[in-house]
Design a protein around this motif. Structure first.
Motif, PDB file in Angstrom:
ATOM      1  N   ASP A 118       0.823  -1.219   0.000  1.00  0.00           N
ATOM      2  CA  ASP A 118       0.000   0.000   0.000  1.00  0.00           C
ATOM      3  C   ASP A 118       0.851   1.261   0.000  1.00  0.00           C
ATOM      4  OD1 ASP A 118      -2.653  -0.842  -0.173  1.00  0.00           O
ATOM      5  OD2 ASP A 118      -2.727  -1.354   1.948  1.00  0.00           O
ATOM      6  N   THR A 121       2.818   2.769  -3.026  1.00  0.00           N
ATOM      7  CA  THR A 121       1.995   3.482  -4.006  1.00  0.00           C
ATOM      8  C   THR A 121       2.238   4.983  -3.935  1.00  0.00           C
ATOM      9  OG1 THR A 121       0.322   1.767  -3.670  1.00  0.00           O
ATOM     10  CG2 THR A 121      -0.351   3.694  -4.907  1.00  0.00           C
ATOM     11  N   GLY A 179      -1.093   0.348  -7.489  1.00  0.00           N
ATOM     12  CA  GLY A 179      -1.775   1.601  -7.839  1.00  0.00           C
ATOM     13  C   GLY A 179      -1.883   1.847  -9.331  1.00  0.00           C
ATOM     14  N   PHE A 403      -3.598   5.625  -0.164  1.00  0.00           N
ATOM     15  CA  PHE A 403      -3.223   4.272   0.221  1.00  0.00           C
ATOM     16  C   PHE A 403      -2.114   4.256   1.264  1.00  0.00           C
ATOM     17  CE2 PHE A 403      -4.632   2.725  -4.237  1.00  0.00           C
ATOM     18  CZ  PHE A 403      -5.947   2.820  -3.832  1.00  0.00           C
ATOM     19  N   THR A 406      -3.937   4.667   4.554  1.00  0.00           N
ATOM     20  CA  THR A 406      -4.710   3.471   4.914  1.00  0.00           C
ATOM     21  C   THR A 406      -3.799   2.309   5.283  1.00  0.00           C
ATOM     22  OG1 THR A 406      -4.851   2.817   2.573  1.00  0.00           O
ATOM     23  CG2 THR A 406      -6.661   4.123   3.461  1.00  0.00           C
TER      24      THR A 406
END
Length: 469
Positions: A118, A121, A179, A403, A406
């Motif tokens: 994540d 990205t 991504g 991202f 998160t």
């Protein structure tokens, strides 16, 4: 308030009069003219669907390969090794290959892989905006392939080598491809963009079903670790090669970066809708993984048959596939924001309902419900960010920023839930905390809807007032 927000508001008002997919056609940069008609996405064609297939394989070999729960010492390892590909590795490492390491230390290999997939990205997104799509796909796929073949060279007890190869190298490779492979869909589809993105996202849960079964038979059968990992590496490498050969960009629709990365970050920091999406998804991720990690253990500790408890996660994975595949279809009528809001609120309620889990029927209902709505949420996050991106030349940068935040939410969720659960298995505390934190995250999406509704009413009032003059 930035000029981007009224434009987005106009887009969503138009959506409420038509549907969520049509709103993507009307999103244009505020500081540049729309693309000429000949450069509009074709919404189909051979290379468009070939690109979708290639992106699906990226998801299948990426998150589909590493979706991993943090296993505990007291979970039945015989069944947990089927849950995900890293669950298979965790079981094998704990019992045989890294027996000198505690399961909590081994679980950080999979956790770091997911986190890097994540957070990287943040780098690959801006590079995609600058036209480096093919380079990112090739380098990222190569790193994934090399990491798996290098893993087969690891010997028993070599924890740090496995940590570097499987945790870091593989995570970076996935981050370089994740991504961009979602963003490239916007070059080929406009009206059906949300639907196609949700179909691509279904590759992850499908991979989470196929890879564990294959790895379990390879590692725990007669093949052994070295040859089994090489066979898995060959399979994944072949799929990644096919994906790289399948995906194409469209030169006419390739967004030209109109601002620098720092300027894009500043615009994001002033975009209230983007801030709410990022904050909502980050907070929601903290509690999101609790049922995925602990539904099986919860059912076992409440006296449900251990063999059936394993199938609770199979049920959840199957429902997740259905949720991701149908998310785009339903969002075409309800809108991406509305369906995301409903799915996150439903997930919050279902997590709190784990407090009352006591029988087989409860496990089935929770598995089906949470699997479906969590699949909807994951499938719609990328389209949601896309809908609220008024300048598609910044799409990769926005993916990276969102991202990256998160990723931290997901990284914190497992340890926090485990600490609240403790060795005494206080299910009501962990379930209540996870459900409430998810509810806080979902409330951000509710705030977005209320802001849009209020602005629409204000615009209607002003229009009526001007018409009476």
């Amino acid at each position: 308030m930035s000029m981007a927000q009224p434009r987005i508001c106009d887009t969503l008002v138009a959506h409420e009069k038509s549907n969520a997919l049509e709103e993507l056609e009307h999103v244009h940069p505020s500081n540049s003219s729309p693309l000429p008609p000949e450069s509009d996405p074709p919404d189909g064609g051979f290379w468009a669907w070939a690109t979708v297939f290639g992106c699906f394989l990226i998801q299948f070999c990426g998150f589909g390969f590493v979706l991993a729960p943090f296993l505990r010492d007291d979970i039945s390892q015989h069944f947990d090794r089927y849950v995900s590909s890293f669950g298979v590795y965790q079981d094998f490492y704990t019992r045989i290959y890294l027996a000198n390491q505690p399961p909590s230390a081994i679980s950080w290999i999979g956790a770091l892989t997911s986190f890097l997939a994540d957070s990287v990205t943040l780098i690959s997104g801006p590079l995609y905006d600058r036209g480096w799509f093919y380079q990112l796909m090739i380098v990222g796929s190569a790193l994934q392939s090399i990491s798996l073949f290098a893993l087969s060279l690891a010997k028993p007890g070599q924890f740090y080598l496995i940590f570097i190869v499987q945790g870091i190298l593989s995570g970076i490779g996935m981050g370089l491809t994740y991504g961009p492979c979602m963003a490239v869909i916007s070059q080929h589809f406009s009206k059906r963009r949300t639907l196609v993105m949700s179909l691509v996202a279904s590759g992850s849960p499908m991979g989470a079903v196929v890879h564990p079964i294959m790895l379990n038979h390879l590692l725990n059968g007669t093949v052994g670790f070295e040859r089994g990992v090489r066979a898995s590496a060959g399979f994944v490498s072949a799929l990644l090669l096919i994906s790289c050969l399948s995906m194409r960009t469209r030169a006419l629709s390739m967004p030209k970066p109109t601002t620098s990365y720092n300027a894009a970050v500043r615009k994001c920091s002033r975009d209230v809708f983007f801030i709410l999406i990022t904050a909502g998804s980050t907070i929601f991720q903290i509690g999101y993984y609790f049922p995925i990690f602990y539904l099986q253990l919860d059912s076992i500790k409440h006296g449900i048959d251990v063999h059936f408890s394993f199938y609770s996660l199979v049920i959840m994975n199957a429902a997740c596939v259905v949720g991701r595949c149908t998310a785009g279809i339903i969002a075409a009528y309800t809108g991406a924001l509305n369906f995301t809001m409903v799915s996150t609120l439903a997930c919050s309620a279902l997590i709190i309902c784990m407090i009352a889990l006591s029988d087989v029927a409860g496990v089935v209902v929770l598995g089906l419900g949470y699997g479906y709505f969590s699949g909807v949420y994951v499938a719609l996050m990328v389209p949601l960010v896309t809908v609220f991106t008024h300048d598609l030349s910044e799409l990769g940068a926005r993916f990276g920023i969102c991202f990256a935040f998160t990723a931290f939410g997901g990284l914190l969720g497992g340890p926090i839930s485990g600490a609240l659960l403790s060795s005494q298995y206080r299910w009501w505390i962990a379930s209540l905390f996870s459900g409430l934190i998810c509810f806080v995250g979902s409330s951000m999406f509710v705030v977005m809807r209320l802001m849009i509704y209020r602005r629409r009413k204000t615009e209607e009032t002003l229009a009526t007032h001007n018409a009476l003059k």
